[in-house]
Design a protein around this motif. Structure first.
Motif, PDB file in Angstrom:
ATOM      1  N   ALA A 248      -4.913 -12.224 -11.629  1.00 59.00           N
ATOM      2  CA  ALA A 248      -4.336 -11.694 -12.862  1.00 59.00           C
ATOM      3  C   ALA A 248      -5.370 -11.672 -13.976  1.00 59.00           C
ATOM      4  O   ALA A 248      -5.444 -10.718 -14.766  1.00 59.00           O
ATOM      5  CB  ALA A 248      -3.128 -12.532 -13.279  1.00 59.00           C
ATOM      6  N   ALA A 249      -6.193 -12.720 -14.044  1.00 56.03           N
ATOM      7  CA  ALA A 249      -7.244 -12.755 -15.060  1.00 56.03           C
ATOM      8  C   ALA A 249      -8.291 -11.676 -14.800  1.00 56.03           C
ATOM      9  O   ALA A 249      -8.810 -11.066 -15.737  1.00 56.03           O
ATOM     10  CB  ALA A 249      -7.891 -14.129 -15.100  1.00 56.03           C
ATOM     11  N   LEU A 250      -8.614 -11.426 -13.518  1.00 63.54           N
ATOM     12  CA  LEU A 250      -9.550 -10.345 -13.186  1.00 63.54           C
ATOM     13  C   LEU A 250      -9.006  -9.004 -13.684  1.00 63.54           C
ATOM     14  O   LEU A 250      -9.738  -8.203 -14.268  1.00 63.54           O
ATOM     15  CB  LEU A 250      -9.771 -10.297 -11.680  1.00 63.54           C
ATOM     16  CG  LEU A 250     -10.843  -9.322 -11.171  1.00 63.54           C
ATOM     17  CD1 LEU A 250     -12.236  -9.813 -11.530  1.00 63.54           C
ATOM     18  CD2 LEU A 250     -10.720  -9.126  -9.656  1.00 63.54           C
ATOM     19  N   TYR A 251      -7.714  -8.785 -13.467  1.00 61.82           N
ATOM     20  CA  TYR A 251      -7.086  -7.543 -13.938  1.00 61.82           C
ATOM     21  C   TYR A 251      -7.012  -7.519 -15.461  1.00 61.82           C
ATOM     22  O   TYR A 251      -7.277  -6.498 -16.094  1.00 61.82           O
ATOM     23  CB  TYR A 251      -5.685  -7.409 -13.332  1.00 61.82           C
ATOM     24  CG  TYR A 251      -5.152  -6.001 -13.383  1.00 61.82           C
ATOM     25  CD1 TYR A 251      -5.551  -5.068 -12.441  1.00 61.82           C
ATOM     26  CD2 TYR A 251      -4.248  -5.607 -14.360  1.00 61.82           C
ATOM     27  CE1 TYR A 251      -5.072  -3.768 -12.476  1.00 61.82           C
ATOM     28  CE2 TYR A 251      -3.761  -4.317 -14.408  1.00 61.82           C
ATOM     29  CZ  TYR A 251      -4.177  -3.403 -13.466  1.00 61.82           C
ATOM     30  OH  TYR A 251      -3.705  -2.112 -13.505  1.00 61.82           O
ATOM     31  N   GLY A 252      -6.663  -8.654 -16.045  1.00 58.90           N
ATOM     32  CA  GLY A 252      -6.588  -8.739 -17.505  1.00 58.90           C
ATOM     33  C   GLY A 252      -7.944  -8.584 -18.176  1.00 58.90           C
ATOM     34  O   GLY A 252      -8.024  -8.158 -19.335  1.00 58.90           O
ATOM     35  N   GLN A 253      -9.021  -8.901 -17.456  1.00 62.44           N
ATOM     36  CA  GLN A 253     -10.382  -8.728 -17.972  1.00 62.44           C
ATOM     37  C   GLN A 253     -10.875  -7.289 -17.816  1.00 62.44           C
ATOM     38  O   GLN A 253     -12.025  -6.985 -18.138  1.00 62.44           O
ATOM     39  CB  GLN A 253     -11.350  -9.665 -17.246  1.00 62.44           C
ATOM     40  CG  GLN A 253     -11.225 -11.132 -17.618  1.00 62.44           C
ATOM     41  CD  GLN A 253     -11.996 -11.475 -18.866  1.00 62.44           C
ATOM     42  OE1 GLN A 253     -12.175 -10.642 -19.742  1.00 62.44           O
ATOM     43  NE2 GLN A 253     -12.452 -12.710 -18.965  1.00 62.44           N
ATOM     44  N   LEU A 254     -10.009  -6.416 -17.301  1.00 58.39           N
ATOM     45  CA  LEU A 254     -10.353  -5.004 -17.085  1.00 58.39           C
ATOM     46  C   LEU A 254     -11.494  -4.847 -16.081  1.00 58.39           C
ATOM     47  O   LEU A 254     -12.289  -3.909 -16.171  1.00 58.39           O
ATOM     48  CB  LEU A 254     -10.712  -4.306 -18.410  1.00 58.39           C
ATOM     49  CG  LEU A 254      -9.717  -4.461 -19.565  1.00 58.39           C
ATOM     50  CD1 LEU A 254     -10.155  -3.634 -20.763  1.00 58.39           C
ATOM     51  CD2 LEU A 254      -8.305  -4.084 -19.136  1.00 58.39           C
ATOM     52  N   TYR A 256     -11.883  -3.511 -13.248  1.00 58.73           N
ATOM     53  CA  TYR A 256     -11.259  -2.586 -12.306  1.00 58.73           C
ATOM     54  C   TYR A 256     -12.252  -1.985 -11.316  1.00 58.73           C
ATOM     55  O   TYR A 256     -11.854  -1.377 -10.337  1.00 58.73           O
ATOM     56  CB  TYR A 256     -10.566  -1.446 -13.071  1.00 58.73           C
ATOM     57  CG  TYR A 256      -9.567  -1.911 -14.102  1.00 58.73           C
ATOM     58  CD1 TYR A 256      -8.717  -2.979 -13.835  1.00 58.73           C
ATOM     59  CD2 TYR A 256      -9.465  -1.277 -15.331  1.00 58.73           C
ATOM     60  CE1 TYR A 256      -7.804  -3.411 -14.761  1.00 58.73           C
ATOM     61  CE2 TYR A 256      -8.549  -1.709 -16.275  1.00 58.73           C
ATOM     62  CZ  TYR A 256      -7.719  -2.764 -15.991  1.00 58.73           C
ATOM     63  OH  TYR A 256      -6.814  -3.196 -16.914  1.00 58.73           O
ATOM     64  N   GLU A 257     -13.548  -2.117 -11.598  1.00 58.89           N
ATOM     65  CA  GLU A 257     -14.561  -1.462 -10.772  1.00 58.89           C
ATOM     66  C   GLU A 257     -15.326  -2.489  -9.938  1.00 58.89           C
ATOM     67  O   GLU A 257     -15.531  -3.628 -10.373  1.00 58.89           O
ATOM     68  CB  GLU A 257     -15.548  -0.698 -11.659  1.00 58.89           C
ATOM     69  CG  GLU A 257     -14.902   0.399 -12.483  1.00 58.89           C
ATOM     70  CD  GLU A 257     -15.902   1.070 -13.412  1.00 58.89           C
ATOM     71  OE1 GLU A 257     -17.104   0.713 -13.341  1.00 58.89           O
ATOM     72  OE2 GLU A 257     -15.482   1.938 -14.194  1.00 58.89           O
ATOM     73  N   GLU A 277     -12.361  -1.267  -2.177  1.00 60.14           N
ATOM     74  CA  GLU A 277     -11.224  -1.031  -1.288  1.00 60.14           C
ATOM     75  C   GLU A 277     -11.421  -1.573   0.123  1.00 60.14           C
ATOM     76  O   GLU A 277     -10.510  -1.498   0.943  1.00 60.14           O
ATOM     77  CB  GLU A 277     -10.912   0.471  -1.215  1.00 60.14           C
ATOM     78  CG  GLU A 277     -10.456   1.044  -2.555  1.00 60.14           C
ATOM     79  CD  GLU A 277     -10.119   2.518  -2.466  1.00 60.14           C
ATOM     80  OE1 GLU A 277     -10.286   3.107  -1.368  1.00 60.14           O
ATOM     81  OE2 GLU A 277      -9.679   3.086  -3.477  1.00 60.14           O
ATOM     82  N   LYS A 278     -12.614  -2.083   0.435  1.00 58.31           N
ATOM     83  CA  LYS A 278     -12.866  -2.661   1.744  1.00 58.31           C
ATOM     84  C   LYS A 278     -13.290  -4.118   1.583  1.00 58.31           C
ATOM     85  O   LYS A 278     -14.081  -4.440   0.704  1.00 58.31           O
ATOM     86  CB  LYS A 278     -13.959  -1.879   2.481  1.00 58.31           C
ATOM     87  CG  LYS A 278     -13.560  -0.455   2.834  1.00 58.31           C
ATOM     88  CD  LYS A 278     -14.663   0.245   3.607  1.00 58.31           C
ATOM     89  CE  LYS A 278     -14.253   1.673   3.969  1.00 58.31           C
ATOM     90  NZ  LYS A 278     -15.328   2.371   4.718  1.00 58.31           N
ATOM     91  N   PRO A 279     -12.759  -5.016   2.427  1.00 60.71           N
ATOM     92  CA  PRO A 279     -13.122  -6.434   2.299  1.00 60.71           C
ATOM     93  C   PRO A 279     -14.587  -6.669   2.649  1.00 60.71           C
ATOM     94  O   PRO A 279     -15.085  -6.131   3.644  1.00 60.71           O
ATOM     95  CB  PRO A 279     -12.191  -7.134   3.290  1.00 60.71           C
ATOM     96  CG  PRO A 279     -11.806  -6.067   4.273  1.00 60.71           C
ATOM     97  CD  PRO A 279     -11.798  -4.779   3.522  1.00 60.71           C
ATOM     98  N   VAL A 298      -4.527  -1.826  -1.743  1.00 56.44           N
ATOM     99  CA  VAL A 298      -5.106  -3.079  -2.220  1.00 56.44           C
ATOM    100  C   VAL A 298      -6.574  -2.903  -2.575  1.00 56.44           C
ATOM    101  O   VAL A 298      -7.266  -2.042  -2.036  1.00 56.44           O
ATOM    102  CB  VAL A 298      -4.964  -4.214  -1.177  1.00 56.44           C
ATOM    103  CG1 VAL A 298      -3.509  -4.475  -0.847  1.00 56.44           C
ATOM    104  CG2 VAL A 298      -5.764  -3.919   0.072  1.00 56.44           C
ATOM    105  N   ALA A 299      -7.016  -3.709  -3.521  1.00 54.81           N
ATOM    106  CA  ALA A 299      -8.437  -3.873  -3.824  1.00 54.81           C
ATOM    107  C   ALA A 299      -8.817  -5.285  -3.411  1.00 54.81           C
ATOM    108  O   ALA A 299      -7.997  -6.204  -3.482  1.00 54.81           O
ATOM    109  CB  ALA A 299      -8.699  -3.654  -5.312  1.00 54.81           C
ATOM    110  N   TYR A 300     -10.073  -5.451  -2.986  1.00 55.00           N
ATOM    111  CA  TYR A 300     -10.536  -6.739  -2.488  1.00 55.00           C
ATOM    112  C   TYR A 300     -11.523  -7.380  -3.463  1.00 55.00           C
ATOM    113  O   TYR A 300     -12.117  -6.709  -4.308  1.00 55.00           O
ATOM    114  CB  TYR A 300     -11.198  -6.569  -1.130  1.00 55.00           C
ATOM    115  CG  TYR A 300     -10.234  -6.191  -0.025  1.00 55.00           C
ATOM    116  CD1 TYR A 300      -9.578  -7.162   0.724  1.00 55.00           C
ATOM    117  CD2 TYR A 300      -9.969  -4.855   0.259  1.00 55.00           C
ATOM    118  CE1 TYR A 300      -8.694  -6.822   1.731  1.00 55.00           C
ATOM    119  CE2 TYR A 300      -9.082  -4.497   1.266  1.00 55.00           C
ATOM    120  CZ  TYR A 300      -8.450  -5.480   1.994  1.00 55.00           C
ATOM    121  OH  TYR A 300      -7.570  -5.144   2.997  1.00 55.00           O
ATOM    122  N   ALA A 301     -11.702  -8.671  -3.303  1.00 54.68           N
ATOM    123  CA  ALA A 301     -12.633  -9.420  -4.152  1.00 54.68           C
ATOM    124  C   ALA A 301     -13.282 -10.514  -3.324  1.00 54.68           C
ATOM    125  O   ALA A 301     -12.732 -10.974  -2.318  1.00 54.68           O
ATOM    126  CB  ALA A 301     -11.897 -10.034  -5.342  1.00 54.68           C
TER     127      ALA A 301
END
Length: 513
Positions: A248-254, A256-257, A277-279, A298-301
């Motif tokens: 959520a913090a990753l998304y909240g930090q924008l 996105y790329e 998009e790939k693990p 899904v997006a991966y991290a």
């Protein structure tokens, strides 16, 4: 009635917060309540799920009252939560069968070690993206099924459910109507196949967790259901934006790329980098995580997990009594502008990335007769930055992506001395968000898009506040000297431990004990 607000539930390791957020992303009200930490044995950590849910209701009602609105003004209720913490409950009574076993808890270290010795770690990691470690949820549920009296009977009767904190709260909030989780929380259990995006029968069998106990897995922006607990409020509010706190913090930090990264400084610290998009193939102490699911995709991290960071400051304050307030801490730090060779390795519940040694124990090294409490406080604070640097260097090496900047949030990121020290150690700019509640806002952004509160990410980004920048300023010789001291301190705890310099140049991290 205009529905111009979203209620965010931020359920963390130490407390539960409820926030009211308006259409421009502004927090208009906030209420918080801490819950009890239980330590039944050395290395064991538990929470009371009923206390947590009571705090959800209490803080939500207080936040609404503070904002001066009724629940029918809410477009959605969102949930972000401490991850990996395992709950198991009786679906007929709505009562937990045991306290929640917290992500920090080490009671299943021997179980995980036995599975590793039996040669299962490679298959677990290939499917789940996670190494075999007591940090994750599966072994905790397995322990409950083996050790808690009466659980097997409830299982036979079909009354037993299992989930992480988010699914426990969704089940309670919907009055028992919905048993569901999102991709991010599912991916932190060791039971979820991050490639096929489903619960894995072989993993469930390995950990002894029947697949039928587990929640349905959905995208974070789905509408999971509607509030149905009359003790909460009368209005039926859609529940969306379910996402683990670090993601959520990753998304909240924008972020996105791919290549964008953040660190959330909480009880522990999660360093997370979006890899697309790939693990990414991970190893050496990193885990592959699902960053989020939106619209069924899904997006991966890549993630590096640090077990103890802000909690080390709390330990110095509460257990050693070296300071009473954070203002006092700041004054004491001014008295010790250098650590004078004193280091704290905060392995109170083992060490996470890049070491992954659940058996490591904490130490303060380098003290002499002139060492004072200011040096120990500084050592505790600086230990956070050293651990993050170790993790970032490992992520860069494993992913092949050079970090451009680190975006930071969480309680300890308010400390300017720590953020400057972090920039100096990383030799990168550190961007500290002026928004203090990024995990909550990440879930709000996700849920708001899910219910049409906002039309696009661009609309959200347009109202996002600026960052405070910290630029590296430390001389290379000083940085090398400090990191060599940290390396020696870690080695004294691990026996053979990679420090800053070794992590940067490719040493293998310690295996899980």
């Amino acid at each position: 009635m205009n529905q111009d607000y979203i209620l965010a539930i931020d359920q963390s390791t130490s407390a539960t917060k409820s926030l009211i957020v308006d259409r421009v992303g502004r927090i208009v009200a906030k209420s918080s309540a801490e819950h009890t930490q239980y330590y039944p044995q050395a290395g064991w950590v538990e929470h009371d799920p009923m206390e947590i849910y009571a705090n959800v209701k209490k803080t939500a009602q207080q936040a609404l009252m503070q904002a001066g609105i009724e629940a029918d003004r809410l477009a959605a209720l969102t949930v972000t939560n401490q991850r990996e913490t395992a709950v198991m409950w009786d679906s007929s009574t709505g009562q937990p069968v045991y306290n929640a076993i917290v992500w920090q808890c080490q009671r299943t270290a021997d179980n995980c070690a036995a599975l590793r010795t039996a040669g299962h770690e490679s298959s677990v990691q290939a499917k789940s993206g996670l190494m075999l470690d007591p940090y994750f949820s599966a072994a905790k549920w397995g322990w409950m099924l083996e050790q808690v009296e009466g659980v097997r009977q409830k299982l036979a009767e079909g009354k037993l459910l299992a989930g992480t904190i988010d699914s426990w709260l969704v089940w309670k909030l919907t009055g028992g109507a919905v048993h569901a989780t999102d991709y991010t929380n599912a991916s932190r259990t060791s039971l979820f196949n991050i490639h096929s995006l489903g619960w894995d029968e072989q993993l469930c069998e390995l950990f002894g967790v029947p697949i039928q106990l587990l929640p349905e897995v959905r995208s974070s922006d789905d509408v999971f259901g509607y509030t149905g607990d009359p003790e909460l409020f009368a209005a039926r509010v859609p529940i969306s934006g379910i996402i683990g706190d670090s993601q959520a913090a990753l998304y909240g930090q924008l972020c996105y790329e791919p290549g964008m990264a953040k660190a959330t400084y909480g009880t522990g610290t999660s360093v997370l980098m979006n890899v697309g998009e790939k693990p990414a193939v991970s190893g050496n102490g990193l885990v592959t995580a699902i960053a989020w699911g939106m619209g069924g995709k899904v997006a991966y991290a890549l993630e590096a997990v640090i077990r103890t960071s802000g909690d080390s400051i709390k330990w110095v304050r509460d257990n050693l009594g070296l300071f009473g307030s954070f203002d006092e801490m700041e004054r004491l730090l001014e008295q010790a502008p250098d650590n004078e060779g004193v280091y704290m390795v905060p392995a109170f519940v083992g060490l996470g990335a890049p070491y992954w040694d659940p058996y490591a124990r904490a130490a303060i090294t380098g003290m002499n007769r002139g060492t004072g409490k200011a040096h120990i406080i500084r050592a505790a604070l600086e230990s956070i930055a050293y651990q993050v640097r170790d993790a970032v260097k490992l992520m860069e090496r494993e992913s092949g992506v050079r970090l451009k900047e680190l975006r930071t949030d969480g309680g300890a990121s308010d400390n300017g001395l720590l953020m400057q020290f972090q920039a100096d150690l990383l030799e990168r700019e550190v961007m500290k968000s002026e928004i203090s509640e990024l995990s909550a806002l990440g879930s709000v952004y996700m849920g708001g898009l899910g219910v049409g509160f906002w039309s696009s990410i661009d609309e959200i980004a347009a109202s996002h506040k600026l960052y405070r920048m910290y630029t590296p300023a430390m001389a290379a010789a000083q940085r090398d000297r400090l990191c060599e001291g940290w390396e020696r301190a870690v080695a004294s705890v691990l026996g053979t431990g990679p420090g800053c310099r070794e992590a940067e140049h490719g040493a293998q991290p310690a295996a899980n004990g």
